[in-house]
Design a protein around this motif. Sequence first.
Motif, PDB file in Angstrom:
ATOM      1  N   LEU A  90      51.295  25.528  49.840  1.00  0.00           N
ATOM      2  CA  LEU A  90      51.659  24.508  48.853  1.00  0.00           C
ATOM      3  C   LEU A  90      52.468  25.105  47.705  1.00  0.00           C
ATOM      4  O   LEU A  90      53.162  24.393  46.986  1.00  0.00           O
ATOM      5  N   GLY A  91      52.364  26.417  47.524  1.00  0.00           N
ATOM      6  CA  GLY A  91      53.077  27.077  46.432  1.00  0.00           C
ATOM      7  C   GLY A  91      54.581  26.976  46.534  1.00  0.00           C
ATOM      8  O   GLY A  91      55.299  27.151  45.540  1.00  0.00           O
ATOM      9  N   SER A  92      55.100  26.680  47.732  1.00  0.00           N
ATOM     10  CA  SER A  92      56.553  26.582  47.912  1.00  0.00           C
ATOM     11  C   SER A  92      57.105  25.225  47.472  1.00  0.00           C
ATOM     12  O   SER A  92      58.325  25.061  47.374  1.00  0.00           O
ATOM     13  N   VAL A  93      56.228  24.257  47.205  1.00  0.00           N
ATOM     14  CA  VAL A  93      56.683  22.933  46.773  1.00  0.00           C
ATOM     15  C   VAL A  93      57.363  23.049  45.411  1.00  0.00           C
ATOM     16  O   VAL A  93      56.836  23.686  44.499  1.00  0.00           O
ATOM     17  N   LYS A  94      58.510  22.408  45.283  1.00  0.00           N
ATOM     18  CA  LYS A  94      59.273  22.460  44.038  1.00  0.00           C
ATOM     19  C   LYS A  94      59.061  21.175  43.250  1.00  0.00           C
ATOM     20  O   LYS A  94      59.162  20.076  43.800  1.00  0.00           O
ATOM     21  N   ILE A  95      58.757  21.321  41.979  1.00  0.00           N
ATOM     22  CA  ILE A  95      58.550  20.155  41.123  1.00  0.00           C
ATOM     23  C   ILE A  95      59.884  19.453  40.908  1.00  0.00           C
ATOM     24  O   ILE A  95      60.817  20.033  40.373  1.00  0.00           O
ATOM     25  N   GLY A  96      59.951  18.210  41.357  1.00  0.00           N
ATOM     26  CA  GLY A  96      61.192  17.450  41.237  1.00  0.00           C
ATOM     27  C   GLY A  96      62.004  17.410  42.515  1.00  0.00           C
ATOM     28  O   GLY A  96      63.050  16.762  42.565  1.00  0.00           O
ATOM     29  N   GLY A  97      61.553  18.123  43.544  1.00  0.00           N
ATOM     30  CA  GLY A  97      62.275  18.124  44.809  1.00  0.00           C
ATOM     31  C   GLY A  97      63.059  19.404  45.029  1.00  0.00           C
ATOM     32  O   GLY A  97      63.251  20.212  44.119  1.00  0.00           O
ATOM     33  N   VAL A  98      63.523  19.578  46.252  1.00  0.00           N
ATOM     34  CA  VAL A  98      64.183  20.822  46.666  1.00  0.00           C
ATOM     35  C   VAL A  98      65.402  21.144  45.799  1.00  0.00           C
ATOM     36  O   VAL A  98      65.658  22.303  45.459  1.00  0.00           O
ATOM     37  N   HIS A  99      66.160  20.126  45.412  1.00  0.00           N
ATOM     38  CA  HIS A  99      67.428  20.354  44.721  1.00  0.00           C
ATOM     39  C   HIS A  99      67.306  20.264  43.196  1.00  0.00           C
ATOM     40  O   HIS A  99      68.330  20.327  42.494  1.00  0.00           O
ATOM     41  N   SER A 100      66.106  20.134  42.658  1.00  0.00           N
ATOM     42  CA  SER A 100      65.936  20.020  41.209  1.00  0.00           C
ATOM     43  C   SER A 100      66.182  21.364  40.532  1.00  0.00           C
ATOM     44  O   SER A 100      65.915  22.416  41.096  1.00  0.00           O
ATOM     45  N   GLU A 101      66.698  21.316  39.305  1.00  0.00           N
ATOM     46  CA  GLU A 101      67.009  22.515  38.544  1.00  0.00           C
ATOM     47  C   GLU A 101      66.164  22.566  37.271  1.00  0.00           C
ATOM     48  O   GLU A 101      65.743  21.539  36.739  1.00  0.00           O
ATOM     49  N   THR A 102      65.920  23.784  36.787  1.00  0.00           N
ATOM     50  CA  THR A 102      65.131  23.938  35.563  1.00  0.00           C
ATOM     51  C   THR A 102      65.945  23.478  34.362  1.00  0.00           C
ATOM     52  O   THR A 102      67.172  23.609  34.324  1.00  0.00           O
ATOM     53  N   GLU A 103      65.248  22.937  33.372  1.00  0.00           N
ATOM     54  CA  GLU A 103      65.893  22.417  32.173  1.00  0.00           C
ATOM     55  C   GLU A 103      65.946  23.455  31.056  1.00  0.00           C
ATOM     56  O   GLU A 103      66.834  23.414  30.200  1.00  0.00           O
ATOM     57  N   PHE A 104      64.992  24.417  31.065  1.00  0.00           N
ATOM     58  CA  PHE A 104      64.891  25.383  29.980  1.00  0.00           C
ATOM     59  C   PHE A 104      64.826  26.803  30.536  1.00  0.00           C
ATOM     60  O   PHE A 104      64.343  27.029  31.647  1.00  0.00           O
ATOM     61  N   SER A 105      65.296  27.764  29.750  1.00  0.00           N
ATOM     62  CA  SER A 105      65.195  29.173  30.131  1.00  0.00           C
ATOM     63  C   SER A 105      63.727  29.599  30.126  1.00  0.00           C
ATOM     64  O   SER A 105      62.876  28.918  29.537  1.00  0.00           O
ATOM     65  N   ASN A 106      63.442  30.730  30.745  1.00  0.00           N
ATOM     66  CA  ASN A 106      62.057  31.213  30.785  1.00  0.00           C
ATOM     67  C   ASN A 106      61.507  31.466  29.381  1.00  0.00           C
ATOM     68  O   ASN A 106      60.359  31.130  29.086  1.00  0.00           O
ATOM     69  N   PHE A 107      62.328  32.059  28.512  1.00  0.00           N
ATOM     70  CA  PHE A 107      61.866  32.348  27.154  1.00  0.00           C
ATOM     71  C   PHE A 107      61.537  31.060  26.401  1.00  0.00           C
ATOM     72  O   PHE A 107      60.505  30.959  25.738  1.00  0.00           O
ATOM     73  N   ALA A 108      62.426  30.066  26.498  1.00  0.00           N
ATOM     74  CA  ALA A 108      62.176  28.785  25.832  1.00  0.00           C
ATOM     75  C   ALA A 108      60.938  28.112  26.422  1.00  0.00           C
ATOM     76  O   ALA A 108      60.126  27.530  25.689  1.00  0.00           O
ATOM     77  N   TRP A 109      60.803  28.202  27.737  1.00  0.00           N
ATOM     78  CA  TRP A 109      59.655  27.580  28.425  1.00  0.00           C
ATOM     79  C   TRP A 109      58.345  28.213  27.975  1.00  0.00           C
ATOM     80  O   TRP A 109      57.409  27.519  27.590  1.00  0.00           O
ATOM     81  N   TYR A 110      58.273  29.548  28.003  1.00  0.00           N
ATOM     82  CA  TYR A 110      57.054  30.238  27.568  1.00  0.00           C
ATOM     83  C   TYR A 110      56.759  29.952  26.098  1.00  0.00           C
ATOM     84  O   TYR A 110      55.596  29.777  25.706  1.00  0.00           O
ATOM     85  N   SER A 111      57.802  29.906  25.286  1.00  0.00           N
ATOM     86  CA  SER A 111      57.614  29.648  23.855  1.00  0.00           C
ATOM     87  C   SER A 111      56.978  28.288  23.627  1.00  0.00           C
ATOM     88  O   SER A 111      56.043  28.142  22.820  1.00  0.00           O
ATOM     89  N   MET A 112      57.466  27.282  24.346  1.00  0.00           N
ATOM     90  CA  MET A 112      56.925  25.935  24.181  1.00  0.00           C
ATOM     91  C   MET A 112      55.522  25.829  24.758  1.00  0.00           C
ATOM     92  O   MET A 112      54.674  25.099  24.232  1.00  0.00           O
ATOM     93  N   LEU A 113      55.251  26.550  25.853  1.00  0.00           N
ATOM     94  CA  LEU A 113      53.900  26.573  26.429  1.00  0.00           C
ATOM     95  C   LEU A 113      52.879  27.021  25.390  1.00  0.00           C
ATOM     96  O   LEU A 113      51.855  26.360  25.156  1.00  0.00           O
ATOM     97  N   ILE A 114      53.156  28.155  24.766  1.00  0.00           N
ATOM     98  CA  ILE A 114      52.200  28.753  23.834  1.00  0.00           C
ATOM     99  C   ILE A 114      52.118  27.949  22.538  1.00  0.00           C
ATOM    100  O   ILE A 114      51.037  27.726  22.002  1.00  0.00           O
TER     101      ILE A 114
END
Length: 551
Positions: A90-114
């Motif tokens: 199940l880990g291979s499932v992509k949120i938004g579908g196979v062709h979906s792209e990320t909206e934020f960089s990893n740094f921005a994503w981690y920053s908002m998470l925390i």
Amino acid sequence: MSKDVNSNELEQKLFSRNFTKLGLDLNPVVSLAVGIFVLIFSLYALINISHAQVVFEKVRDFIITNFDWTFILASNFFIIISLYMAFSKLGSVKIGGVHSETEFSNFAWYSMLISAGMGIGLMFWSVGEPLWHFESTPPVFQHGNPTYAAMATTFFHWGLHPWGIYAFISLALAFFAYNKNLPLSLRSVFYPLFGDKVFGVLGDIIDSLAVIATLFGLATSLGLGVQQINSGLNYLVGLPISIPIQVVLIVLITFVATISVVSGIDKGVRFLSELNMKLAAIFMISIFILGPTGYILRVFSNSLGLYLNDFLSSSFFVSITDKSWQGSWTVFYLAWWISWSPFVGLFIARISKGRTIREFVLAVLIIPSLLSFIWLSVFGGTAISINSTSGGALFDIVRDNLPVALFEMITYLDIPTFLSGIFRVLLSVVATLLIISYFVTSSDSGSLVVDKITSGGKLKTSSTQRVFWAVLEGLVAAVLLVIGGERALQALQTAVISTGLPFAIVLIVMSVSLIKNLQISQRKQKRIRDINQFKKMLKAIKEEEKQKQKG
């Protein structure tokens, strides 16, 4: 639910009920229900805050005493099920579908998470909690010396368990929103269980509870945390510690939050979250260098080892006789994280499109936990070291006045005399700015979440109603401070925690439907990837044939 929901049918079922006048786009049932409940609670607190506090404490004590095992087992279950989803196919499932792209960089994503998850909590508790566990030995992590046991216990409360809860609920929300075309709202998580009923009264009740828990949880944190800001300003410029000043601070923070919330996630929340991370790094590194550096490194290494070594036994520990410590700390935290999960989960879901489940789960579980451990080791380790050398003086201060703990620790730092004054002021300024920034981030991200839920799950809404929810959140905190000060805020926090029990039970039941639907999506995405791979292979063969013909 084996098929994706048709978007047009969805809009007819849900969004057509919205009130769309005066620049608003709201579900009137949810919005009115929340507004009436907030009004009733405020009047109740105004009439008799002492009675309200007693009632809510009795409810909380009953839940914690009789259902402590539910919170402990549920939190472990969320970690296990999240890891299963990450490491299975199940880990291979992509949120938004196979062709979906990320909206934020990893740094921005981690920053908002925390920033949204627990940034302000770490600011508030990183000095006080390790000291409490050091002075009063907890019944968990007892194989190490008191310092390492205290830090491992703090890791336990701020590590994998809260982030396991967040990972699970945010994954469920993101999956049903982006893979099944359902609204980005808590009601969507229950679609596999109740079908189209979630678009009616049942869904309105679910979303109303989520909004109330989010709104009150944020108001509680804002009210309690503004006391820490007041303490910092008292230390810096001698500003008196009083309710009127704290109300003014709430107004100012709310004003800044409204500016950020109008800017949206990509500009306002993202910018502030990245600023938080940079300020936090500067602040933490400064304390690390100026504090007992070698001692901090030993505390981090040994405490992390103890935490990992005793993780299973401590995670499943349920007190049989004396439940006071576990009820006041571990179960209290777990109940708070679960009741807080609709807000944090929905916000994480909103920013996580385009990532695989494996990437998502491992990042949400490990990165914030590890950064929290480092932060807690620097501040908690410094606090314990200072407390030991000062004969327990720092703990005496923390025990009587927790909001000043961080600033008092700064005054005890062993800084060279010629640098002492300026460095202490600079550190206190950075600490105060960081607390304010985290509060603004929590406020605007919370307002965005409440706005999403009350609009029925729409991704784009007017700035007018985002401002409305930001102002209402600040208003609730200010009113409660005026009515009953810290007692009113603690009563509200107690009430919010009580919602953790039903949330925990429902989320466990919901996990079955989530996994079933993930399995369907995994097979579908695998077929799409296989077809794409086959097309690429055919294209490569044709290109090769063309090259041969040219040759």
